[in-house]
Design an enzyme around this catalytic site. Structure first.
Site, PDB file in Angstrom:
ATOM      1  N   SER A 115       5.180   3.864  -6.387  1.00 33.21           N
ATOM      2  CA  SER A 115       5.419   4.691  -7.575  1.00 33.21           C
ATOM      3  C   SER A 115       5.828   6.122  -7.227  1.00 33.21           C
ATOM      4  CB  SER A 115       4.181   4.715  -8.470  1.00 33.21           C
ATOM      5  OG  SER A 115       3.039   5.127  -7.751  1.00 33.21           O
ATOM      6  N   ASP A 337      -4.193  12.074 -13.535  1.00 34.12           N
ATOM      7  CA  ASP A 337      -3.210  11.741 -12.507  1.00 34.12           C
ATOM      8  C   ASP A 337      -2.916  12.979 -11.662  1.00 34.12           C
ATOM      9  OD1 ASP A 337      -1.143  10.904 -10.912  1.00 34.12           O
ATOM     10  OD2 ASP A 337       0.120  10.146 -12.539  1.00 34.12           O
ATOM     11  N   HIS A 340       0.875  11.520  -8.857  1.00 28.88           N
ATOM     12  CA  HIS A 340       2.299  11.586  -9.165  1.00 28.88           C
ATOM     13  C   HIS A 340       2.687  13.011  -9.561  1.00 28.88           C
ATOM     14  CE1 HIS A 340       1.068   7.345  -9.875  1.00 28.88           C
ATOM     15  NE2 HIS A 340       2.125   7.152  -9.102  1.00 28.88           N
TER      16      HIS A 340
END
Length: 361
Positions: A115, A337, A340
């Site tokens: 990702s 998160d 990312h």
């Protein structure tokens, strides 16, 4: 006669001064481009405020996935968008999407990885689309392959999901992570390849994607994850050395992307996680040693016979504790998160460094 000579000197010197400004060249102030290129480490530098940033407006890229679209998800601050990476000994060329697309007309660019690799792919598609907003594009998803095609240029920019690069094979007794096996059919025939893997090697419990690890004839319920990672990298490296023609294909490996979940190995964050952070760490405040995963990757790359360029994004990204989605990602305020990156954001700089290697020189 003297005036004519003086004018001639000005006409000769003026273009040299204009070329040496560093705007589109990796250069020093004296115009020593060829020598300077060899000596300038574009990964050694600092983040500087630049009001002309970000490089694009997210509203022009409706295809950006929710997990990266922080402003669209309600992030109220915008200062994190205003930082540009400035190498210490040179300047990066400004990203030019039209130049990129023209240079890679009728070619294929493939990202292969997890990702974070997807994060960089999404960034590049938005950077290119923003440069040609009225050009038609096609976005398709077939299984684990996403393809963004700029039809006017016939340029395909793709992402193939592959958490480990090596294969996971389902068996009747469970899922087997095969450290010596690759599925390279989609990798072949591309003009640029950008690989990454690391974070998924550490997953345990419900997040772990395999039940057994197989190394040659030996099968294990578990093993040292760093050792398994390096074995997998060596399998990938053997394929590159055997199968890639450097005259036709340029190969890159995205370095380890750091997270900011806690004051940890990275040593650049004093809080519990990245939530509420609005500014980068503008200097290295702690002595730093390389993470073992970085060292393993560099060992593998050093021993390869074919050229692979390391996008060495780890250290510059460590300073950006402010640029993660935090609660403005796919999970909203129920999630956190710090792995990312928001778009626009840090992966745009990764792509500027990719652009520098492919075109800017």
């Amino acid at each position: 006669m003297g005036r004519i000579i003086a004018l001639a000197v000005i006409l000769v010197v003026l273009p040299l001064l204009q070329v040496g400004n560093g705007e589109h060249e990796i250069d020093d102030e004296n115009g020593g481009r060829n020598e300077r290129r060899k000596r300038c480490d574009v990964y050694d530098g600092r983040w500087v405020y630049d009001d002309s940033y970000p490089l694009y407006n997210l509203t022009h890229c409706s295809f950006i996935l929710k997990q990266f679209a922080c402003q669209r998800n309600g992030r109220p601050d915008r200062l994190y968008l205003k930082y540009r990476w400035q190498p210490s000994a040179c300047n990066l060329p400004r990203f030019n999407g039209v130049t990129f697309l023209s240079r890679y007309r009728n070619k294929r660019i493939l990202f292969v990885g997890d990702s974070l690799n997807l994060n960089q792919w999404q960034s590049l598609t938005c950077m290119l689309h923003s440069a040609t907003p009225h050009s038609e594009y096609k976005l398709e998803k077939t299984g684990s392959l996403r393809t963004f095609t700029f039809t006017e240029y016939n340029v395909s920019v793709m992402h193939l999901w592959s958490s480990f690069l090596v294969n996971i094979i389902p068996k009747r007794y469970g899922r087997v992570l095969k450290l010596n096996k690759l599925d390279t059919k989609t990798w072949e025939g591309n003009n640029v390849l950008i690989f990454d893997t690391w974070h998924h090697w550490l997953h345990t419990g419900r997040k772990q994607q395999w039940d057994f690890i197989e190394d040659g004839k030996h099968k294990y319920k578990d093993m040292n994850r760093l050792a398994a990672y390096e074995i997998g990298l060596k399998t990938w490296a053997r394929w590159v050395d055997k199968s890639v023609d450097p005259r036709k294909t340029k190969v890159f490996f995205q370095g380890v992307s750091p997270d900011h979940f806690r004051e940890s190995y990275w040593g650049l964050h004093n809080g519990k996680n990245c939530n509420g952070e609005t500014k980068p760490t503008l200097a290295d405040l702690h002595p730093r040693r390389q993470h073992p995963s970085e060292l393993a990757l560099e060992r593998v790359l050093r021993n390869m016979s074919k050229p692979v360029h390391l996008l060495n994004v780890t250290r510059l990204s460590e300073q950006r504790k402010d640029a993660h989605p935090s609660v403005y990602g796919v999970g909203g305020h129920r999630g956190m998160d710090c792995t990312h990156w928001c778009l626009a954001g840090v992966p745009d700089t990764w792509n500027q460094l990719l652009y520098t290697e492919l075109i800017g020189k």
